[in-house]
Design a protein around this motif. Structure first.
Motif, PDB file in Angstrom:
ATOM      1  N   LYS A   1       0.820  -1.203   0.000  1.00 17.52           N
ATOM      2  CA  LYS A   1       0.000   0.000   0.000  1.00 17.52           C
ATOM      3  C   LYS A   1       0.860   1.261   0.000  1.00 17.52           C
ATOM      4  O   LYS A   1       1.978   1.273   0.490  1.00 17.52           O
ATOM      5  CB  LYS A   1      -0.927  -0.002   1.219  1.00 17.52           C
ATOM      6  N   GLU A   2       0.286   2.327  -0.545  1.00 13.59           N
ATOM      7  CA  GLU A   2       0.897   3.663  -0.530  1.00 13.59           C
ATOM      8  C   GLU A   2       2.298   3.646  -1.134  1.00 13.59           C
ATOM      9  O   GLU A   2       3.251   4.197  -0.587  1.00 13.59           O
ATOM     10  CB  GLU A   2       0.925   4.228   0.898  1.00 13.59           C
ATOM     11  N   ALA A   3       2.427   2.977  -2.293  1.00  9.96           N
ATOM     12  CA  ALA A   3       3.713   2.894  -2.983  1.00  9.96           C
ATOM     13  C   ALA A   3       3.457   2.759  -4.475  1.00  9.96           C
ATOM     14  O   ALA A   3       2.361   2.408  -4.913  1.00  9.96           O
ATOM     15  CB  ALA A   3       4.520   1.709  -2.469  1.00  9.96           C
TER      16      ALA A   3
ATOM     17  N   ASP B   1       0.262 -13.597   5.085  1.00 12.41           N
ATOM     18  CA  ASP B   1      -1.124 -13.163   4.923  1.00 12.41           C
ATOM     19  C   ASP B   1      -1.466 -12.115   5.978  1.00 12.41           C
ATOM     20  O   ASP B   1      -0.904 -12.094   7.072  1.00 12.41           O
ATOM     21  CB  ASP B   1      -2.071 -14.352   5.046  1.00 12.41           C
ATOM     22  N   ASP B   2      -2.394 -11.253   5.621  1.00 10.11           N
ATOM     23  CA  ASP B   2      -2.949 -10.276   6.561  1.00 10.11           C
ATOM     24  C   ASP B   2      -1.910  -9.304   7.101  1.00 10.11           C
ATOM     25  O   ASP B   2      -2.033  -8.801   8.224  1.00 10.11           O
ATOM     26  CB  ASP B   2      -3.645 -10.992   7.729  1.00 10.11           C
ATOM     27  N   LEU B   3      -0.874  -9.007   6.313  1.00 13.10           N
ATOM     28  CA  LEU B   3       0.084  -7.988   6.721  1.00 13.10           C
ATOM     29  C   LEU B   3      -0.563  -6.619   6.534  1.00 13.10           C
ATOM     30  O   LEU B   3      -1.192  -6.358   5.504  1.00 13.10           O
ATOM     31  CB  LEU B   3       1.365  -8.089   5.893  1.00 13.10           C
ATOM     32  N   PRO B   4      -0.436  -5.716   7.499  1.00 10.00           N
ATOM     33  CA  PRO B   4      -1.175  -4.451   7.428  1.00 10.00           C
ATOM     34  C   PRO B   4      -0.759  -3.553   6.271  1.00 10.00           C
ATOM     35  O   PRO B   4      -1.534  -2.692   5.853  1.00 10.00           O
ATOM     36  CB  PRO B   4      -0.874  -3.792   8.779  1.00 10.00           C
ATOM     37  N   TYR B   5       0.435  -3.750   5.745  1.00 11.20           N
ATOM     38  CA  TYR B   5       0.917  -2.881   4.666  1.00 11.20           C
ATOM     39  C   TYR B   5       0.665  -3.484   3.280  1.00 11.20           C
ATOM     40  O   TYR B   5       1.048  -2.886   2.270  1.00 11.20           O
ATOM     41  CB  TYR B   5       2.410  -2.575   4.846  1.00 11.20           C
ATOM     42  N   CYS B   6       0.047  -4.672   3.207  1.00 12.97           N
ATOM     43  CA  CYS B   6      -0.213  -5.332   1.931  1.00 12.97           C
ATOM     44  C   CYS B   6      -1.708  -5.438   1.658  1.00 12.97           C
ATOM     45  O   CYS B   6      -2.525  -5.526   2.576  1.00 12.97           O
ATOM     46  CB  CYS B   6       0.371  -6.753   1.928  1.00 12.97           C
TER      47      CYS B   6
END
Length: 323
Positions: free
Chosen positions: A273-275, A301-306
């Motif tokens: 995200k944000e990239a 899985d479920d990484l907050p930045y992905c």
């Protein structure tokens, strides 16, 4: 592109698992393949948790471009970076030498430094070389990670190359730098990208500061890609694989990443995200965390930045580890 940017503050990704010992030593080796000199850099880890990680970066990166990632990755395993023939400080390589030759140079290096099996990372152009290497020499590959990747040359790249190469050849470096920044960075209206302005300025300065040798190699690189292409439909080893990019990548778009992942037997896909295309610069710690987790079989899985993990061959998958 080069990723040697200094963060002004720590990013927010957290690594919950324990890390291994600090690296033991750094070694640099000069090598020659078919008369072309090149070199590699090895950050040794005396207590690795996984196979050595070979990092193949973009066409304007060199063997030092990943030093900012070392504090996150070197505790996990031995790291290897290299200046392939035709790139960085290595010898100039005429464009008649294609991707197969560069893949064979990667093999040559691993044989010379006695690294029979590696986790393979390829970013941008590094994916082009890395994929061909994996296709031709699958016995060397334990896992595959590609970033900012595609199986076809982006149309905006092929459209931009003639005018950018013309500008470089005529010494109009500022014009070329402006065009290259626009090519690699997303439009600010596309969505929020971390450090967008700072990274744009960094790229602008790096392009303006190119030496005559770097400019000559850059022009030859573009000729090489347009001449030889970036993809051959050869078998890809059936090993754990991950493809990711920034969610706003406008050069190698997320859809292009999905297409590449779908051509691989065991690949999952996500975006950070944000990239954008420069995700490993804009979100250095997060991208290093994702790479490290994948290489050590920790959950991804479920990484907050992905964004949610996908398996492009079969559609969305349920939460699981990286295997």
């Amino acid at each position: 592109m080069r990723t040697a940017v200094t963060d002004t503050q720590e990013l927010t990704a957290e690594r919950s698992r324990p890390v291994a010992a600090p690296p033991e030593r750094v070694e640099e080796r000069g090598l020659v393949v078919d008369g072309f000199a090149y070199d590699c850099r090895i950050v040794h880890q005396r207590a690795p948790r996984t196979e050595p990680l070979l990092l193949l970066g973009g066409s304007s990166q060199n063997k030092y471009s990943w030093q900012g990632h070392e504090k996150y990755l070197a505790p996990l395993c031995t790291l290897i970076t290299m200046d392939l023939p035709g790139y960085g400080t290595a010898d100039f390589l005429p464009a008649r030498y294609g991707i197969d030759f560069l893949a064979s140079a990667v093999k040559h290096m691993l044989v010379e430094i006695k690294m029979p099996r590696v986790n393979l990372f390829g970013g941008c152009f590094g994916e082009v070389v890395g994929l061909r290497f994996a296709q031709l020499y699958p016995e060397f590959v334990s896992r595959i990670i590609f970033c900012g990747a595609a199986k076809r040359l982006p149309e905006i790249y092929t459209a931009a190359v003639p005018r950018l190469s013309h500008a470089l050849e005529r010494g109009r470096i500022e014009e070329a730098a402006d065009g290259l920044v626009r090519l690699f960075m997303s439009n600010p209206s596309a969505g929020r990208v971390r450090k967008h302005a700072a990274v744009s300025r960094l790229l602008q300065r790096q392009f303006l500061d190119q030496t005559p040798d770097e400019i000559t190699k850059a022009v030859e690189h573009n000729t090489r890609l347009l001449t030889h292409g970036c993809y051959q439909p050869l078998p890809v080893p059936d090993v754990p694989s991950l493809v990711f990019t920034g969610e706003y990548d406008t050069l190698c778009t997320p859809q292009m990443g999905r297409e590449l992942a779908a051509a691989m037997p065991a690949a999952r896909f996500t975006t950070i995200k944000e990239a954008d295309h420069l995700v490993t610069v804009e979100r250095r710690q997060e991208s290093a965390d994702l790479i490290g987790r994948f290489c050590t079989d920790d959950p991804i899985d479920d990484l907050p930045y992905c964004t949610p993990m996908e398996s492009p061959r079969t559609g969305p998958v349920a939460a699981a580890g990286c295997r």
